[in-house]
Design a protein around this motif. Structure first.
Motif, PDB file in Angstrom:
ATOM      1  N   GLY A 214     -73.200 -36.958 -17.465  1.00  0.00           N
ATOM      2  CA  GLY A 214     -72.453 -38.091 -16.947  1.00  0.00           C
ATOM      3  C   GLY A 214     -72.133 -39.144 -17.989  1.00  0.00           C
ATOM      4  N   HIS A 218     -66.351 -40.054 -17.370  1.00  0.00           N
ATOM      5  CA  HIS A 218     -66.454 -41.016 -16.272  1.00  0.00           C
ATOM      6  C   HIS A 218     -65.345 -40.855 -15.239  1.00  0.00           C
ATOM      7  N   ASP A 219     -64.684 -39.706 -15.251  1.00  0.00           N
ATOM      8  CA  ASP A 219     -63.661 -39.416 -14.250  1.00  0.00           C
ATOM      9  C   ASP A 219     -63.495 -37.902 -14.196  1.00  0.00           C
ATOM     10  N   ARG A 220     -62.592 -37.440 -13.334  1.00  0.00           N
ATOM     11  CA  ARG A 220     -62.373 -36.008 -13.193  1.00  0.00           C
ATOM     12  C   ARG A 220     -60.993 -35.591 -13.719  1.00  0.00           C
ATOM     13  N   SER A 259     -74.653 -36.225 -10.294  1.00  0.00           N
ATOM     14  CA  SER A 259     -74.084 -37.062  -9.243  1.00  0.00           C
ATOM     15  C   SER A 259     -72.564 -36.967  -9.217  1.00  0.00           C
ATOM     16  N   SER A 260     -71.945 -36.912 -10.402  1.00  0.00           N
ATOM     17  CA  SER A 260     -70.491 -36.835 -10.476  1.00  0.00           C
ATOM     18  C   SER A 260     -69.972 -35.408 -10.647  1.00  0.00           C
ATOM     19  N   SER A 289     -79.499 -35.589  -9.446  1.00  0.00           N
ATOM     20  CA  SER A 289     -78.557 -36.498  -8.773  1.00  0.00           C
ATOM     21  C   SER A 289     -79.301 -37.683  -8.167  1.00  0.00           C
ATOM     22  N   TYR A 300     -68.586 -43.224  -7.378  1.00  0.00           N
ATOM     23  CA  TYR A 300     -68.986 -41.880  -6.946  1.00  0.00           C
ATOM     24  C   TYR A 300     -68.069 -41.334  -5.856  1.00  0.00           C
ATOM     25  N   THR A 303     -65.558 -39.692  -8.070  1.00  0.00           N
ATOM     26  CA  THR A 303     -65.918 -38.630  -9.019  1.00  0.00           C
ATOM     27  C   THR A 303     -66.696 -37.476  -8.397  1.00  0.00           C
ATOM     28  N   SER A 304     -67.418 -37.703  -7.320  1.00  0.00           N
ATOM     29  CA  SER A 304     -68.214 -36.618  -6.739  1.00  0.00           C
ATOM     30  C   SER A 304     -67.328 -35.671  -5.939  1.00  0.00           C
ATOM     31  N   HIS A 397     -71.595 -48.087  -7.077  1.00  0.00           N
ATOM     32  CA  HIS A 397     -72.760 -47.873  -7.935  1.00  0.00           C
ATOM     33  C   HIS A 397     -74.054 -48.380  -7.290  1.00  0.00           C
TER      34      HIS A 397
END
Length: 429
Positions: A214, A218-220, A259-260, A289, A300, A303-304, A397
């Motif tokens: 992670g 910080h993104d997908r 987590s992400s 996670s 989240y 990103t999750s 967060h």
């Protein structure tokens, strides 16, 4: 895995003015006594952070089911909540252990009887290492593993443990990192050097490999997913090479955050559970996670992959509640929640509801001071959101939401006209 009597005893602790936003009528009562009065959220002062009971239960079982179906173990990161009552629920739902980031956090976990602890950090403090050794000497079932990312770290640990009681060998995972990143050996080759140093130690044992994907993305976006995949491929490679070399003396752990990017962790590490090394060693893949139980309406949620899962959906279980204290301009409302009350490191809070009605875009929180939030209301009528109105905030967060509260009310339904408080959760920060 946890002392349920110690967790239950939290309900007998007294409530006082040190517990932010709890109604003064609760002062002097125990938590159990106060809950017996069937309190309403409306009795609490603002600002206040709440947890939603239904969302907690849903998230708990969703992640447990997802991890089980994926064939990986779950050691939720306890530093997110630092709430033993929530840890107990996660362990009861099948968690393999509890993750922490510092020895102090491990000491809190031990105070509540947690026996399997994954300390996702380097430990080189001599007092801390002495405590770990003393715990192991006192309780043969105590199982703590930590990280090392350099030969210097290993040698420092070994030197401090030489003076510690007993002959327990502390389990150590080789931490593989990335650049730019945080801690962690920067190459697989360096990871082998760390593993060799652990193998030479009298007081350490090689327990596996680990790291945190992670911190690298910080993104997908496609580029971020490629970075995470490449990193996890290197982590799997390091573990396979150590297995082939016969470096492990017992079952190995391979652990990543999750987590992400839990889907990518399983994609690249999940198959390791079916492989055996040169000496027939088995591998446990552990997700750490931390955010899943609480989830959020910000980072989240974006990103999750479980945010949009049909079978295992996660949803935010936390909200902030703040009151309008000033309307100095037609398009501005000042709320009584600020940086001391709500998280702001990833995203600012988002206004969701006000006195029972939806309050979405274009309304937004533009800034936070220590004790104020600037709620911008473009095109609002002067009579909208009068002084005294209560606004529900979506938060981002959970790690930096919980650390601002020592006692958090759990409500039956965040969407109800008048939510009931059904529990109070202690945190230890």
């Amino acid at each position: 895995m946890i002392d349920h009597d110690a967790v239950a005893a939290l309900a007998e602790r007294g409530i006082g003015p040190e517990h932010k936003s709890v109604p003064p009528r609760a002062w002097g009562l125990t938590i159990r006594e106060f809950l017996d009065t069937a309190p309403l959220l409306a009795e609490f002062q603002t600002p206040v952070l709440t947890l939603d009971r239904a969302a907690l239960e849903s998230n708990l079982h969703a992640m447990a089911g997802w991890a089980s179906a994926a064939g990986v173990a779950l050691a939720p990161h306890g530093k997110t909540s630092m709430a033993p009552a929530l840890w107990a629920r996660q362990l009861a739902a099948g968690a393999w252990g509890i993750t922490v980031a510092t020895v102090w956090q491990a000491q809190v976990a031990r105070a509540f009887g947690v026996r399997r602890i994954l300390l996702a950090n380097e430990v080189v403090d001599p007092v801390a290492l002495g405590w770990v050794a003393a715990q192991a000497a006192r309780d043969p079932e105590f199982d703590l593993v930590c990280w090392a990312d350099s030969v210097e770290t290993v040698e420092t640990m070994d030197r401090h443990l030489a003076a510690a009681p007993g002959d327990h060998r502390v389990g150590v995972l080789v931490e593989l990192g990335g650049s730019p990143g945080r801690t962690g050996a920067r190459t697989v080759g360096q990871g082998h050097g760390v593993a060799a140093a652990i193998g030479r130690s009298r007081r350490l044992r090689l327990a596996g490999v680990g790291g945190y994907e992670g911190v690298l993305a910080h993104d997908r976006m496609a580029s971020s997913l490629t970075t995470v995949r490449d990193y996890l491929a290197d982590l799997a490679r390091l573990h396979r090479e150590l297995c082939a070399a016969g470096a492990y003396s017992e079952e190995a752990i391979v652990t990543a955050g999750g987590s992400s990017f839990p889907d990518l962790v399983v994609e690249h590490l999940g198959e390791l559970t079916k492989e055996q090394g040169a000496q027939g060693m088995t591998t446990t893949v552990v997700l750490r996670s931390g955010a899943y139980l609480i989830h959020d309406d910000g980072f989240y949620a974006e990103t999750s992959p479980l945010s949009t899962s049909r079978r295992w959906p996660l949803r935010s279980a936390m909200h902030g509640w703040a009151r309008v204290v000033s309307r100095p301009e037609p398009e501005l409302a000042l709320l009584d929640a600020g940086k001391r009350d709500v998280p702001y490191d990833y995203d600012l809070p988002t206004p969701q509801r006000a006195d029972g009605r939806a309050l979405g875009a274009p309304a937004s929180i533009a800034a936070l001071n220590d004790q104020h939030a600037y709620l911008r209301l473009p095109h609002a009528e002067p009579t909208e959101l009068p002084v005294g109105a209560v606004v529900r905030l979506g938060l981002s967060h959970p790690c930096t939401a919980f650390d601002k509260w020592r006692l958090i009310p759990v409500i039956d339904d965040a969407d109800a006209p008048s939510p009931r408080v059904v529990d109070l959760v202690h945190t230890f920060f």
